[in-house]
Design a protein around this motif. Structure first.
Motif, mmCIF file in Angstrom:
data_model
loop_
_atom_site.group_PDB
_atom_site.id
_atom_site.type_symbol
_atom_site.label_atom_id
_atom_site.label_comp_id
_atom_site.label_asym_id
_atom_site.label_seq_id
_atom_site.Cartn_x
_atom_site.Cartn_y
_atom_site.Cartn_z
ATOM 1 N N PRO A 148 35.259 33.267 42.291
ATOM 2 C CA PRO A 148 36.577 32.895 41.757
ATOM 3 C C PRO A 148 37.344 34.093 41.199
ATOM 4 O O PRO A 148 38.557 34.197 41.388
ATOM 5 C CB PRO A 148 36.259 31.885 40.653
ATOM 6 C CG PRO A 148 34.916 31.360 40.977
ATOM 7 C CD PRO A 148 34.188 32.462 41.696
ATOM 8 N N GLU A 149 36.620 35.003 40.546
ATOM 9 C CA GLU A 149 37.278 36.174 39.961
ATOM 10 C C GLU A 149 37.907 37.061 41.034
ATOM 11 O O GLU A 149 39.006 37.581 40.860
ATOM 12 C CB GLU A 149 36.263 37.000 39.139
ATOM 13 C CG GLU A 149 35.671 36.268 37.954
ATOM 14 C CD GLU A 149 34.538 35.305 38.318
ATOM 15 O OE1 GLU A 149 34.188 34.483 37.457
ATOM 16 O OE2 GLU A 149 34.021 35.348 39.448
ATOM 17 N N THR A 150 37.204 37.217 42.138
ATOM 18 C CA THR A 150 37.710 38.029 43.245
ATOM 19 C C THR A 150 38.956 37.399 43.853
ATOM 20 O O THR A 150 39.948 38.086 44.121
ATOM 21 C CB THR A 150 36.629 38.203 44.325
ATOM 22 O OG1 THR A 150 35.464 38.762 43.730
ATOM 23 C CG2 THR A 150 37.101 39.081 45.469
ATOM 24 N N LEU A 151 38.903 36.096 44.043
ATOM 25 C CA LEU A 151 40.045 35.397 44.630
ATOM 26 C C LEU A 151 41.248 35.428 43.694
ATOM 27 O O LEU A 151 42.377 35.659 44.133
ATOM 28 C CB LEU A 151 39.659 33.963 44.970
ATOM 29 C CG LEU A 151 40.564 33.245 45.944
ATOM 30 C CD1 LEU A 151 40.816 34.047 47.204
ATOM 31 C CD2 LEU A 151 39.979 31.909 46.302
ATOM 32 N N ALA A 152 41.006 35.237 42.415
ATOM 33 C CA ALA A 152 42.107 35.296 41.437
ATOM 34 C C ALA A 152 42.752 36.678 41.446
ATOM 35 O O ALA A 152 43.983 36.793 41.413
ATOM 36 C CB ALA A 152 41.578 34.952 40.042
#
Length: 121
Positions: free
Chosen positions: A17-21
């Motif tokens: 999720p952090e990468t996508l955000a």
């Protein structure tokens, strides 16, 4: 629901999720609200997600047309009396399978590609 599709695409592609955000240029907390369904992403974000996953917006929403897979040389493959045909959603194909179909569609020599596939059976 849309939030389920958002989670599905991210987990299928093994993206945190952090990468996508970070890719979407939004805080992780905001992205996680898309996944839990408390916030609906705007169309620009949905478009960007579809680009990231290399799918169309209808595929992202899960409303894709179904493809019937059959061998055109075998007239008896699907009989008129069959209750159901084997159907496959384009969105359920792997990335390799999608690339193969798109390569075939864009090819000027479809017969040669088809023959190669049939000969390998």
């Amino acid at each position: 629901m849309l939030n389920d599709r958002i989670v599905h695409f991210r987990t299928y592609n093994k993206i945190e999720p952090e990468t996508l955000a970070k890719t979407l240029n939004i805080p992780t907390e905001e992205y996680l609200k898309y996944e839990d369904g408390s916030v609906m992403p705007d169309i620009a974000t949905i478009t960007e997600l579809a680009k990231i996953y290399k799918v169309t917006i209808p595929e992202f929403y899960g409303s894709t047309p179904r493809l019937i897979l059959q061998d055109s040389d075998d007239e008896n493959l699907f009989k008129e009396n069959d209750a159901e045909l084997e159907l496959l959603k384009f969105s359920e194909l792997s990335i390799d399978e999608k690339e193969m179909i798109l390569t075939y569609r864009m090819s000027e020599n479809k017969e040669q590609i088809y023959k190669m596939i049939v000969d390998k059976k």
